[in-house]
Design an enzyme around this catalytic site. Sequence first.
Site, PDB file in Angstrom:
ATOM      1  N   ASP A  49       0.820  -1.215   0.000  1.00 47.14           N
ATOM      2  CA  ASP A  49       0.000   0.000   0.000  1.00 47.14           C
ATOM      3  C   ASP A  49       0.857   1.269   0.000  1.00 47.14           C
ATOM      4  OD1 ASP A  49      -1.999  -1.845   0.394  1.00 47.14           O
ATOM      5  OD2 ASP A  49      -2.846  -0.861   2.161  1.00 47.14           O
ATOM      6  N   HIS A  99      -6.077   3.235  -3.903  1.00 48.75           N
ATOM      7  CA  HIS A  99      -6.019   3.436  -2.448  1.00 48.75           C
ATOM      8  C   HIS A  99      -6.421   4.885  -2.129  1.00 48.75           C
ATOM      9  CE1 HIS A  99      -4.847   2.003   1.474  1.00 48.75           C
ATOM     10  NE2 HIS A  99      -3.775   2.763   1.606  1.00 48.75           N
ATOM     11  N   HIS A 190       3.797  -2.266   3.116  1.00 51.50           N
ATOM     12  CA  HIS A 190       3.879  -0.907   2.563  1.00 51.50           C
ATOM     13  C   HIS A 190       5.206  -0.736   1.841  1.00 51.50           C
ATOM     14  CE1 HIS A 190       0.947  -0.694   5.855  1.00 51.50           C
ATOM     15  NE2 HIS A 190       0.361   0.257   5.136  1.00 51.50           N
TER      16      HIS A 190
HETATM   17 NI    NI Z   1      -2.558   3.081   3.320  1.00 51.23          NI
END
Ligand code: NI
Length: 240
Positions: A49, A99, A190
Site C-alpha cells: 500500500d 487506495h 507498505h
Molecule cells: Ni494506506
Amino acid sequence: MCSLALLTLTCTASCSAIPETVSPTQSPTESAASQVDCSLKHCVALTFDDGPDQFTQNLLDTLKPTNTPATFFLIGSKVQNFPSMVKRMEAEGHQVGSHTWDHADITTLSGLELKQQLERTDEAIKEVTGHSPSVFRPPLGHHDESHNEQVPYPVILWDTHSHDGRLKDSQKIIDAIMDTVHPGSIVLMHDTRNTTVQAVPELVSQLKAQGYTLVTIDQLFASELTNSVAYSSGPQVTGK
Ligand code: NI
C-alpha cells in the site's frame, strides 16, 4: 494437448514453456501466473500500500528475478510522480489497485467526496496504464457498508498484517507474517518503507519453502470478485 505436443516437437532450448497461451495483451509472467489454481494450491497474495514511492523501484527489482507477482494499492496523487514504475508493475505481471487520491479515510467522506477520490485516482492510473484499477483498498482499513456500496471495485482488506509501520525491522516483519499466514492469506505491507522492501526476498523464500504459491488478488479469487463487497481472505482451499 495437440498444441503442447507440437510445441514440444518444435521448441528449442531457449523456448518458453508457455508461449501458446500468450496473447498480445499479456506478458509471459501474467500468462504463467494466471494458470495458478488457488483451489488446489496454497496461495498467498502479497499486497503493498501507499506507493508508488522511493523504494518501489527496489521492490520491483526484488520481485522480478523470481517472477513473484504482487498487488499494489496506489495513492492517486503519487502516480504522476512515478509513472514509469506504475507502467513497470503492469508489464511485470503485478496487479494495480486504488487506495484513494490522498489516503482519505472513506468513512468520513460524503458521497461526492468519495466519488471524487475514486475518480481522480482512476484517471491518474488510466492515464499511465491505459485502463482503470481493478480493486480498491480503503486507507487504514476503515470501511462501512454505506460507503462500500458506493465503491465501484471489490474492497480488498487483509488477514495477515506485517505491522511494518510499528516493527521497523525486516526480520520482525518476516516473523510477524510467517506467524499468521495461511492458505488464502492476503498480506498487508507498505512499499513506502525500506525495511519492508528489504524483508521481501527472505519473506518470499520462506513462503515458497513452506509450499505457498504467490499470486495477485485476481488470481487468489480466480477473478470471482464483486464490486462493493469487502474481502479479507481468499476462498478456502479445497485441494491438498
Ligand atoms: Ni494506506
